[in-house]
Design a protein around this motif. Structure first.
Motif, PDB file in Angstrom:
ATOM      1  N   THR A 318      73.582  -2.525  22.148  1.00  0.00           N
ATOM      2  CA  THR A 318      74.292  -1.213  22.778  1.00  0.00           C
ATOM      3  C   THR A 318      75.474  -1.588  22.929  1.00  0.00           C
ATOM      4  O   THR A 318      76.788  -1.075  22.357  1.00  0.00           O
ATOM      5  N   ARG A 334      79.008  10.305  26.566  1.00  0.00           N
ATOM      6  CA  ARG A 334      77.943   9.931  25.810  1.00  0.00           C
ATOM      7  C   ARG A 334      76.393  11.127  25.831  1.00  0.00           C
ATOM      8  O   ARG A 334      76.203  11.131  24.702  1.00  0.00           O
ATOM      9  N   GLU A 335      76.923  11.846  27.368  1.00  0.00           N
ATOM     10  CA  GLU A 335      76.050  13.019  27.361  1.00  0.00           C
ATOM     11  C   GLU A 335      76.249  14.226  25.941  1.00  0.00           C
ATOM     12  O   GLU A 335      75.167  14.915  25.549  1.00  0.00           O
ATOM     13  N   ARG A 338      75.063  12.850  22.634  1.00  0.00           N
ATOM     14  CA  ARG A 338      73.122  12.826  22.690  1.00  0.00           C
ATOM     15  C   ARG A 338      73.250  14.106  21.628  1.00  0.00           C
ATOM     16  O   ARG A 338      71.965  14.186  21.281  1.00  0.00           O
ATOM     17  N   GLU A 339      74.043  15.156  22.634  1.00  0.00           N
ATOM     18  CA  GLU A 339      73.403  16.759  22.594  1.00  0.00           C
ATOM     19  C   GLU A 339      73.851  16.325  21.311  1.00  0.00           C
ATOM     20  O   GLU A 339      72.708  17.771  20.097  1.00  0.00           O
ATOM     21  N   THR A 342      70.973  15.376  18.610  1.00  0.00           N
ATOM     22  CA  THR A 342      70.027  15.552  18.748  1.00  0.00           C
ATOM     23  C   THR A 342      69.324  16.854  18.792  1.00  0.00           C
ATOM     24  O   THR A 342      68.814  17.397  18.758  1.00  0.00           O
ATOM     25  N   LEU A 384      71.671   6.374  18.768  1.00  0.00           N
ATOM     26  CA  LEU A 384      71.159   6.939  19.741  1.00  0.00           C
ATOM     27  C   LEU A 384      69.870   5.536  20.595  1.00  0.00           C
ATOM     28  O   LEU A 384      69.826   6.203  22.246  1.00  0.00           O
ATOM     29  N   LEU A 387      72.284   4.251  23.500  1.00  0.00           N
ATOM     30  CA  LEU A 387      72.495   5.234  23.821  1.00  0.00           C
ATOM     31  C   LEU A 387      71.565   5.447  25.376  1.00  0.00           C
ATOM     32  O   LEU A 387      71.733   5.105  26.780  1.00  0.00           O
ATOM     33  N   ASP A 388      70.606   5.523  24.449  1.00  0.00           N
ATOM     34  CA  ASP A 388      68.509   5.577  25.356  1.00  0.00           C
ATOM     35  C   ASP A 388      69.109   4.261  26.481  1.00  0.00           C
ATOM     36  O   ASP A 388      68.634   3.924  27.308  1.00  0.00           O
ATOM     37  N   ASP A 391      70.916   4.246  28.703  1.00  0.00           N
ATOM     38  CA  ASP A 391      70.899   5.329  29.736  1.00  0.00           C
ATOM     39  C   ASP A 391      70.019   4.436  31.818  1.00  0.00           C
ATOM     40  O   ASP A 391      69.890   4.718  32.262  1.00  0.00           O
TER      41      ASP A 391
END
Length: 396
Positions: A318, A334-335, A338-339, A342, A384, A387-388, A391
């Motif tokens: 990671t 990071r948010e 991700r947006e 996805t 991704l 990131l998962d 988080d």
């Protein structure tokens, strides 16, 4: 006041100091847990609290004789918890036996350190007579609680159901017909099974387990679920269905109290077992520090479950994948990343959906690519997954 009375008063005052109580509780809890016949490590906080309450109450007994005995509250909880885990009375008695052995060692040490002008032999007899009476009353009431709770559980048929299901999940030494009978006719030979596991985050949330299962399963069109109560902080459930429920929003479930995980398996006994295995595996993610979702399906987090089996390697992956993007103050970046990864929206539509200016989106993406050291779409799958994991497990 006699010399013995003065010594007892001074001894009790010394032993009531928080650091002395904590030391004694830790020593006794470790002695109880030293016997590894049954893994009770997760009960250590409860045992510590029980020992502390016992000790304070016993010291009161020494200095305020004549008070009626009353089992301390956490000792009641221990007795009930042992019963609810389908663990027998011998284990409860062994817990008290280990505590009594530790207490004897302590009593001998205390008497050896008492002033020489006291009758040490008489003091040991006096002290241990008090302790023995205390243990006897505690055991008597704890046994009664355990037996009452065990009878209640047996009356509900939980023990038998749990026994058969455990055999099915373990060595498969049960036939589909026997398993179905134990589960009140629940069909085993259907094309597919959905398993759910509800886990209470605290002991106070145990009563919310079955309502949480019902919140996911009791919807029009769903087949009837069958429940198994293994004791402790979990309830298991199965649906005879080839697909997971579509009600995964967790409405009505408090994620600070209960988390529900879902697994899907094929038909027959193998599918019954596989579905439960995946629901249990999903807990690795569902109970992660950074997660707040009330419901987690294995299919949605399968890759994350796999990498989480090796936390050290997963953290290296990671941090290497995210680079500077892993820093705590880059949460917004990071948010946004991700947006973008996805969503099929254009930058303009994404900015409109997020309520920010499109130039802000572009600026954040430029920053993110600089921190990553490569274009955003390069190794997007790894990004991704990283990131998962960040988080769920690494976010402060």
């Amino acid at each position: 006041m006699t010399e013995l009375d003065a010594w007892v008063t001074a001894f009790a005052a010394e032993q009531r100091r928080p650091e002395e109580v904590a030391r004694w509780a830790a020593t006794t809890a470790d002695a109880i847990l030293a016997d590894g016949d049954v893994d009770l490590a997760d009960l250590r906080p409860l045992l510590l609290e029980a020992v502390e309450e016992h000790w304070y109450a016993f010291l009161d007994r020494l200095t305020l004789p004549g008070q009626p005995f009353e089992l301390v509250p956490t000792a009641r909880t221990v007795a009930l918890e042992i019963a609810r885990r389908h663990l027998g009375l011998p284990l409860l008695l062994k817990i008290y036996q280990r505590a009594q052995e530790a207490s004897w060692d302590f009593a001998v040490q205390v008497v050896e350190e008492a002033p020489s002008d006291l009758d040490r032999a008489g003091l040991l007899v006096w002290f241990w007579t008090k302790a023995t009476a205390w243990f006897g009353s505690s055991v008597e009431q704890s046994v009664l609680l355990h037996q009452t709770e065990t009878d209640r559980i047996r009356q509900r048929g939980d023990a038998r159901r749990f026994e058969v299901v455990s055999r099915a999940l373990g060595d498969r030494s049960v036939s589909p017909a026997e398993l179905s009978a134990a589960l009140d006719g629940h069909p085993i030979g259907v094309p597919g099974h959905v398993a759910l596991v509800a886990h209470a985050l605290t002991a106070d949330a145990i009563e919310q387990l079955e309502p949480a299962i019902n919140a996911v399963t009791r919807h029009p069109g769903h087949p009837r679920s069958v429940l198994v109560r293994p004791g402790g902080r979990e309830v298991w459930a199965w649906l005879a269905a080839a697909e997971r429920p579509d009600t995964l929003d967790g409405a009505g479930i408090d994620p600070t109290a209960v988390r529900v995980t879902i697994g899907v398996g094929g038909g027959g006994l193998d599918g019954f077992v596989a579905a439960h295995r995946d629901a249990r595996a999903a807990q690795r993610v569902a109970l992660a520090p950074g997660r707040q979702e009330p419901v987690t399906a294995y299919d949605d987090v399968a890759a994350l479950v796999l990498v989480a089996h090796d936390p050290a390697a997963a953290e290296r992956f990671t941090r290497t994948t995210l680079g500077g993007l892993a820093d705590a103050h880059h949460a917004r970046l990071r948010e946004t990343v991700r947006e973008v990864l996805t969503s099929a929206d254009t930058a303009d539509r994404l900015a409109e959906r997020l309520g920010i200016h499109k130039n802000t989106i572009r600026y954040r993406l430029t920053q993110a690519e600089r921190l990553l050291g490569h274009p955003l779409r390069e190794r997007a799958g790894d990004l991704l997954l990283a990131l998962d994991y960040h988080d769920a497990f690494l976010r402060a």
